[in-house]
Scaffold this active site. Structure first.
Site, PDB file in Angstrom:
ATOM      1  N   SER A 278       1.221   2.546   4.326  1.00 41.91           N
ATOM      2  CA  SER A 278       1.810   3.773   3.804  1.00 41.91           C
ATOM      3  C   SER A 278       0.871   4.932   4.095  1.00 41.91           C
ATOM      4  O   SER A 278      -0.344   4.783   4.046  1.00 41.91           O
ATOM      5  CB  SER A 278       2.019   3.637   2.295  1.00 41.91           C
ATOM      6  N   LYS A 284      -0.807  -0.101   0.180  1.00 40.43           N
ATOM      7  CA  LYS A 284       0.445  -0.709   0.623  1.00 40.43           C
ATOM      8  C   LYS A 284       0.317  -1.524   1.910  1.00 40.43           C
ATOM      9  O   LYS A 284      -0.377  -1.149   2.838  1.00 40.43           O
ATOM     10  CB  LYS A 284       1.520   0.366   0.844  1.00 40.43           C
TER      11      LYS A 284
END
Ligand code: ARG
Length: 463
Positions: A278, A284
């Site tokens: 991300s 992420k």
């Protein structure tokens, strides 16, 4: 003189907007190899029947090889004025050979030429598809071996249902992909019927030899009805249907693994190389490959829909609508082959999180159905056994415990006499390990059955 192959009848040139609108060379140029191959076979046949001299056919063959090399090198200047790849190649030929080049189109039409080229292309794509599917099958079998002995919760309605061996799980996808391969092979039979020689729609008065062209191009049969085959696209519908089923299989698998890679499931580790991150959330690691695989299914199924709408309501024989078929089929193929190419290494390299799976394996009453079958084996009618185990599960839910935690008395009550559960060995059906070991039917997750299946697939897939 007109640029067009059909210019003789026209007093005016074509409006540039019409040329831009009607051209297909922007997408059908990828048929150039197939077009050249078909034209070389056609020219050789024309020489056999005396419509060309052997020297003319040889000149055509050589020139077409050269033109193919020019296109492969990016040296061909494509122009909307020349409509499609077929016209470009024929023009390049006449530029080289003059009148000899002008003889190539003898006894054929673009209508049978286009569908012949397309069938040759689909045939290649189907052969490549078979290889890609087999690669993915091998990745699943590899995983089945690596995760040997791991027990997974099996789901229906995405609710815990019964235990399954990890190899049984992986082989489920091998079976689906096998059906995809069989569907592709079946589709290939209808693809592999030669259209060339149908000419525009009615055949030709010239003494062509379609059987000779069939043999040269490796088709299994010659299409028997020119009116049918010159506008037939059934084979393309089938091809894109085959691709749609593959896409649907991949989509279901991708969805499953998106879930499995969540913190909530925690079943699966996908290697970093097959995930993306991300731009704002530093922690992420996203399963974008799986999400795109799931998402791209829409394009493939969409292409199938579009093709059906394209052929619906078309009178015999060729209609220009059919030019639209190629962009759809190409996109469906590029999409599915792209998904398969990345799926195989992703499957081969993703590993089960054994501890997380094992830690929660006893949750969710995966042994309830085997307990019920244990009662049935001891003479309790199935419906009564189902009812009784349902009650036991209800009792467990009240006590927040597992079936194995219930006292003997609970099982004795089900069997109708004190001590019966001990003599009947009912406890041996409880717990996931016991439940799994109890399976025996052919095709089940019974360890012995699964081991046989893994061995069978290994030899079938040459592993
Ligand atoms: N580019 C066209 C196609 O792909 C060629 C066929 C044109 N045939 C014709 N009769 N105008 O379908």
């Amino acid at each position: 003189m007109s640029q067009k192959t059909w210019g003789g009848r026209f007093a005016e040139g074509t409006d540039a907007r019409v040329e831009a609108f009607t051209q297909s060379v922007s997408f059908d140029r990828r048929l150039y190899r197939h077009d050249i191959r078909a034209s070389q076979a056609h020219a050789a046949m024309l020489a056999e029947v005396g419509l060309l001299t052997a020297a003319e056919a040889e000149a055509i063959r050589t020139a077409l090889d050269e033109i193919g090399a020019v296109i492969a090198d990016g040296g061909m200047a494509f122009s909307a004025a020349l409509e499609d790849i077929h016209t470009h190649i024929e023009r390049a030929l006449t530029d080289r050979l003059g009148d000899v080049g002008r003889k190539l189109h003898t006894g054929r039409s673009r209508n049978d030429q286009v569908v012949t080229d397309l069938k040759l292309w689909v045939r290649d794509a189907l052969d490549e598809l078979d290889g890609l599917l087999a690669d993915l099958q091998r990745a699943f079998v590899l995983s089945a071996e690596r995760e040997h002995g791991v027990v997974l919760p099996g789901y229906t309605h995405l609710q815990r249902a019964q235990p399954v061996l990890a190899p049984h799980y992986y082989l489920a996808y091998v079976e689906k992909l096998q059906r995809d391969r069989e569907r592709a092979a079946d589709c290939r039979e209808r693809v592999n019927v030669l259209p060339l020689g149908a000419a525009a729609l009615a055949g030709t008065s010239l003494p062509i030899d379609r059987e000779s062209v069939r043999a040269k191009l490796g088709f299994d049969a010659v299409a028997a009805n020119s009116l049918d085959v010159s506008g037939d696209r059934d084979f393309l519908l089938e091809f894109v249907f085959v691709l749609s089923v593959v896409a649907a299989h991949l989509s279901g698998w991708a969805e499953e693994w998106v879930l499995w890679s969540t913190t909530e499931f925690g079943f699966l580790d996908i290697p970093d190389a097959f995930c993306t991150g991300s731009s704002i959330m530093p922690h992420k690691k996203n399963p974008d490959v799986l999400e795109l695989t799931r998402g791209k299914t829409g394009r493939v199924v969409g292409a199938l829909q579009a093709l059906f709408v394209l052929v619906k309501g078309l009178p015999l024989a060729y209609n220009r609508d059919l030019q639209e078929d190629k962009a759809l089929a190409f996109d469906a193929w590029d999409t599915v082959s792209g998904c398969l190419a990345v799926a195989a290494p992703l499957v081969a390299q993703s590993k089960l999180r054994r501890e997380t799976i094992a830690a929660r394996l006893e949750d969710g009453f995966l042994d309830a159905t085997t307990l019920m079958e244990g009662l049935i084996a001891r003479g309790v009618p199935m419906r009564s056994a189902h009812e009784a185990v349902g009650r036991l599960v209800r009792e467990c839910e009240g006590k927040r415990c597992r079936l194995a935690d219930l006292p003997d008395a609970a099982f004795d009550a089900v069997l109708g006499e004190p001590g019966a559960s001990a003599t009947g060995g009912l406890r041996q059906t409880l717990g996931v390990a016991n439940a799994l070991a109890a399976f025996r039917s052919y095709g089940s997750t019974a360890p012995a059955e699964v081991a046989k299946q893994v061995a069978a697939w290994k030899s079938r897939l040459g592993m």
